[in-house]
Scaffold this motif. Sequence first.
Motif, PDB file in Angstrom:
ATOM      1  N   VAL A 128     -10.895   1.156   1.330  1.00 16.95           N
ATOM      2  CA  VAL A 128     -11.615   2.455   1.895  1.00 16.95           C
ATOM      3  C   VAL A 128     -10.447   3.477   1.416  1.00 16.95           C
ATOM      4  CG1 VAL A 128     -11.934   3.653   4.174  1.00 16.95           C
ATOM      5  CG2 VAL A 128     -12.440   1.065   3.910  1.00 16.95           C
ATOM      6  N   LEU A 129     -11.103   4.537   0.861  1.00 16.71           N
ATOM      7  CA  LEU A 129     -10.426   5.751   0.499  1.00 16.71           C
ATOM      8  C   LEU A 129     -10.591   6.648   1.700  1.00 16.71           C
ATOM      9  CD1 LEU A 129      -8.642   7.130  -1.750  1.00 16.71           C
ATOM     10  CD2 LEU A 129     -10.662   8.184  -2.417  1.00 16.71           C
ATOM     11  N   VAL A 130      -9.308   7.053   2.397  1.00 10.19           N
ATOM     12  CA  VAL A 130      -9.163   8.164   3.520  1.00 10.19           C
ATOM     13  C   VAL A 130      -9.221   9.488   2.900  1.00 10.19           C
ATOM     14  CG1 VAL A 130      -8.432   8.478   5.818  1.00 10.19           C
ATOM     15  CG2 VAL A 130      -8.460   6.108   4.770  1.00 10.19           C
ATOM     16  N   PRO A 131     -10.312  10.131   2.948  1.00 11.01           N
ATOM     17  CA  PRO A 131     -10.113  11.783   2.573  1.00 11.01           C
ATOM     18  C   PRO A 131      -9.094  12.443   3.214  1.00 11.01           C
ATOM     19  CG  PRO A 131     -12.629  11.005   3.042  1.00 11.01           C
ATOM     20  CD  PRO A 131     -11.474  10.148   3.791  1.00 11.01           C
ATOM     21  N   PRO A 132      -8.668  13.416   2.855  1.00 15.33           N
ATOM     22  CA  PRO A 132      -7.790  14.359   3.108  1.00 15.33           C
ATOM     23  C   PRO A 132      -8.241  14.874   4.624  1.00 15.33           C
ATOM     24  CG  PRO A 132      -7.634  14.803   0.955  1.00 15.33           C
ATOM     25  CD  PRO A 132      -8.856  13.800   1.206  1.00 15.33           C
ATOM     26  N   ARG A 133      -7.211  15.062   5.602  1.00 16.14           N
ATOM     27  CA  ARG A 133      -8.048  15.751   6.970  1.00 16.14           C
ATOM     28  C   ARG A 133      -9.093  15.078   7.483  1.00 16.14           C
ATOM     29  NH1 ARG A 133      -6.484  20.189   3.788  1.00 16.14           N
ATOM     30  NH2 ARG A 133      -4.615  21.301   4.522  1.00 16.14           N
ATOM     31  N   ASP A 134      -9.155  13.782   7.207  1.00 16.22           N
ATOM     32  CA  ASP A 134     -10.133  12.669   7.851  1.00 16.22           C
ATOM     33  C   ASP A 134      -9.711  11.440   7.979  1.00 16.22           C
ATOM     34  OD1 ASP A 134     -12.840  12.261   8.766  1.00 16.22           O
ATOM     35  OD2 ASP A 134     -13.869  12.928   6.744  1.00 16.22           O
ATOM     36  N   ALA A 135     -10.297  10.600   8.513  1.00 12.68           N
ATOM     37  CA  ALA A 135     -10.094   9.279   8.950  1.00 12.68           C
ATOM     38  C   ALA A 135     -11.204   8.372   8.561  1.00 12.68           C
ATOM     39  CB  ALA A 135      -9.861   9.159  10.418  1.00 12.68           C
ATOM     40  N   ARG A 136     -10.913   7.058   8.485  1.00 12.41           N
ATOM     41  CA  ARG A 136     -11.741   5.973   8.142  1.00 12.41           C
ATOM     42  C   ARG A 136     -11.423   4.909   8.962  1.00 12.41           C
ATOM     43  NH1 ARG A 136     -14.183   9.916   6.602  1.00 12.41           N
ATOM     44  NH2 ARG A 136     -15.377  10.254   4.627  1.00 12.41           N
ATOM     45  N   CYS A 137     -12.345   3.925   9.456  1.00  7.09           N
ATOM     46  CA  CYS A 137     -12.112   2.658  10.010  1.00  7.09           C
ATOM     47  C   CYS A 137     -12.256   1.515   8.763  1.00  7.09           C
ATOM     48  CB  CYS A 137     -13.197   2.356  10.985  1.00  7.09           C
ATOM     49  SG  CYS A 137     -12.956   3.123  12.513  1.00  7.09           S
ATOM     50  N   PHE A 138     -11.382   0.361   9.254  1.00 11.45           N
ATOM     51  CA  PHE A 138     -11.453  -0.772   8.539  1.00 11.45           C
ATOM     52  C   PHE A 138     -11.235  -1.963   9.027  1.00 11.45           C
ATOM     53  CE2 PHE A 138      -7.316   0.765   8.075  1.00 11.45           C
ATOM     54  CZ  PHE A 138      -6.554   0.000   8.663  1.00 11.45           C
ATOM     55  N   GLU A 139     -11.802  -3.208   8.516  1.00 12.08           N
ATOM     56  CA  GLU A 139     -11.768  -4.389   9.266  1.00 12.08           C
ATOM     57  C   GLU A 139     -10.942  -5.190   8.412  1.00 12.08           C
ATOM     58  OE1 GLU A 139     -15.537  -5.696  10.340  1.00 12.08           O
ATOM     59  OE2 GLU A 139     -16.112  -3.975  11.610  1.00 12.08           O
ATOM     60  N   VAL A 140     -10.196  -6.105   9.031  1.00  8.26           N
ATOM     61  CA  VAL A 140      -9.203  -7.294   8.637  1.00  8.26           C
ATOM     62  C   VAL A 140      -9.372  -8.354   9.218  1.00  8.26           C
ATOM     63  CG1 VAL A 140      -6.905  -7.625   7.697  1.00  8.26           C
ATOM     64  CG2 VAL A 140      -7.520  -5.132   8.002  1.00  8.26           C
ATOM     65  N   PRO A 141      -9.899  -9.369   8.546  1.00  9.54           N
ATOM     66  CA  PRO A 141      -9.785 -10.890   9.132  1.00  9.54           C
ATOM     67  C   PRO A 141      -8.260 -11.324   9.537  1.00  9.54           C
ATOM     68  CG  PRO A 141     -11.188 -10.545   7.299  1.00  9.54           C
ATOM     69  CD  PRO A 141     -10.495  -9.383   7.207  1.00  9.54           C
ATOM     70  N   ALA A 142      -8.423 -12.252  10.551  1.00  6.06           N
ATOM     71  CA  ALA A 142      -7.310 -12.781  10.778  1.00  6.06           C
ATOM     72  C   ALA A 142      -6.599 -13.671   9.618  1.00  6.06           C
ATOM     73  CB  ALA A 142      -7.608 -14.194  11.924  1.00  6.06           C
ATOM     74  N   GLY A 143      -5.390 -13.497   9.407  1.00  5.08           N
ATOM     75  CA  GLY A 143      -4.689 -14.217   8.526  1.00  5.08           C
ATOM     76  C   GLY A 143      -4.854 -13.362   6.878  1.00  5.08           C
ATOM     77  N   HIS A 144      -5.388 -12.340   6.985  1.00  7.83           N
ATOM     78  CA  HIS A 144      -5.637 -11.470   5.553  1.00  7.83           C
ATOM     79  C   HIS A 144      -4.459 -10.221   5.676  1.00  7.83           C
ATOM     80  CE1 HIS A 144      -9.323 -13.857   5.468  1.00  7.83           C
ATOM     81  NE2 HIS A 144      -9.653 -12.957   4.630  1.00  7.83           N
ATOM     82  N   PHE A 145      -4.475  -9.573   4.427  1.00  4.34           N
ATOM     83  CA  PHE A 145      -3.528  -8.628   4.369  1.00  4.34           C
ATOM     84  C   PHE A 145      -4.049  -7.203   4.298  1.00  4.34           C
ATOM     85  CE2 PHE A 145      -2.135 -12.818   2.695  1.00  4.34           C
ATOM     86  CZ  PHE A 145      -0.830 -12.666   3.194  1.00  4.34           C
ATOM     87  N   PHE A 146      -3.542  -6.226   4.592  1.00  6.77           N
ATOM     88  CA  PHE A 146      -3.887  -4.774   4.383  1.00  6.77           C
ATOM     89  C   PHE A 146      -2.833  -4.009   3.952  1.00  6.77           C
ATOM     90  CE2 PHE A 146      -3.106  -4.524   9.018  1.00  6.77           C
ATOM     91  CZ  PHE A 146      -2.699  -2.980   9.059  1.00  6.77           C
ATOM     92  N   ARG A 147      -3.263  -3.153   3.041  1.00  6.60           N
ATOM     93  CA  ARG A 147      -1.973  -2.309   2.434  1.00  6.60           C
ATOM     94  C   ARG A 147      -2.356  -0.827   2.385  1.00  6.60           C
ATOM     95  NH1 ARG A 147      -0.378  -4.006  -3.603  1.00  6.60           N
ATOM     96  NH2 ARG A 147      -2.335  -2.878  -4.121  1.00  6.60           N
ATOM     97  N   ILE A 148      -1.682   0.150   2.641  1.00  3.57           N
ATOM     98  CA  ILE A 148      -1.733   1.545   2.793  1.00  3.57           C
ATOM     99  C   ILE A 148      -1.019   2.279   1.780  1.00  3.57           C
ATOM    100  CG2 ILE A 148      -1.597   3.443   4.185  1.00  3.57           C
ATOM    101  CD1 ILE A 148      -1.938   1.778   6.691  1.00  3.57           C
ATOM    102  N   THR A 149      -1.729   2.969   0.838  1.00  2.41           N
ATOM    103  CA  THR A 149      -1.009   3.539  -0.038  1.00  2.41           C
ATOM    104  C   THR A 149      -0.963   4.997  -0.469  1.00  2.41           C
ATOM    105  OG1 THR A 149      -1.221   1.143  -1.404  1.00  2.41           O
ATOM    106  CG2 THR A 149      -0.515   3.262  -2.823  1.00  2.41           C
ATOM    107  N   SER A 150       0.082   5.730  -0.849  1.00  8.61           N
ATOM    108  CA  SER A 150      -0.087   7.031  -0.953  1.00  8.61           C
ATOM    109  C   SER A 150      -0.656   7.294  -2.492  1.00  8.61           C
ATOM    110  CB  SER A 150       1.258   7.833  -0.847  1.00  8.61           C
ATOM    111  OG  SER A 150       1.213   9.143  -1.467  1.00  8.61           O
ATOM    112  N   VAL A 151      -1.750   8.007  -2.512  1.00 14.32           N
ATOM    113  CA  VAL A 151      -2.505   8.308  -3.788  1.00 14.32           C
ATOM    114  C   VAL A 151      -2.617   9.833  -4.140  1.00 14.32           C
ATOM    115  CG1 VAL A 151      -3.311   6.078  -4.151  1.00 14.32           C
ATOM    116  CG2 VAL A 151      -4.693   8.035  -2.886  1.00 14.32           C
ATOM    117  N   GLU A 152      -2.214  10.395  -5.197  1.00 15.09           N
ATOM    118  CA  GLU A 152      -2.186  11.649  -5.610  1.00 15.09           C
ATOM    119  C   GLU A 152      -1.178  12.593  -5.265  1.00 15.09           C
ATOM    120  OE1 GLU A 152      -6.344  13.393  -5.060  1.00 15.09           O
ATOM    121  OE2 GLU A 152      -7.290  11.437  -5.470  1.00 15.09           O
ATOM    122  N   GLY A 153      -0.779  12.396  -4.029  1.00 17.95           N
ATOM    123  CA  GLY A 153       0.392  13.299  -3.575  1.00 17.95           C
ATOM    124  C   GLY A 153       0.990  12.855  -2.328  1.00 17.95           C
TER     125      GLY A 153
END
Length: 285
Positions: A50-75
Amino acid sequence: MAMTKHPAPPDADERRAVAPVICYPNDTLPKPDLAQYRAARDTADKIGEVLVPPRDARCFEVPAGHFFRITSVEGPQVGDLNLWNLNDLSERFYSGKTRALHGTHLTTGERMWSSFPRLRPMATIIEDTLEWYGIDQYGGSVHDVIGTRCDPYTGNLLSGTQYHHCCHSNLTRALADHLGISLAEAEPHVHDVLNVFMCTGFTRDTGQYFMKASPVRPGDYLEFFAEFGLLGNLSACPGGDCSAEHSSDEAACYPLLVEVFAPKEGALDGWKSPAPSGYDRSHGR
């Protein structure tokens, strides 16, 4: 800090010199098996993003025993993260207890804990590319659990503004859209956050919450292991890197990327989701 009209007593220095005691010694906390988590992550397959736009928010779902990563992109960009039990929104991230257990800022090996009565690990941080930052000369560090989230109510209180892209507002809209409910129904579920990538602390003289330019750069990331099924919600803060303000249409803002990864079969043999707190609530409620 408020002015006082009461003079210091003769033994003031003696009282101040009393050594502190850690409220919640955490050496008895259950330890995550980072070696197993990281080995499972090394062979995991990406299953969504999921790409979260600037000045906005997004939901995402992660099953048990899975991984999620939040990355800074562009700036350089900070984000506000909410987490809930995917199947029960009453169990959600408890920033205050997480702060009491781990301190004001989180990094590798530390966990986001859930609310009462369950009080169990929700997500474990397995990688933090900013862990090198430590605590700077001002007392600042990254990934804080001391700030609440920028919100329109405080903005109106302090400056009479009616700004609608605060993280609280963004998180409310995203949750409402994801669940198909009204804004009025969604708002009470929005809660205090993990301020991902944000650099903050308390001033030494007045004890006020401060922010400063985040050290985050494109490619930096914070990666988690989901201890049970999670619903996440991430806002790309309207303050950008929060070097000057956190509720603004003027600050340079950038997107944040959330990726979800599934482990290979057998990679987490022996692992199981943590049970809710074993405290017997029939005693002394």
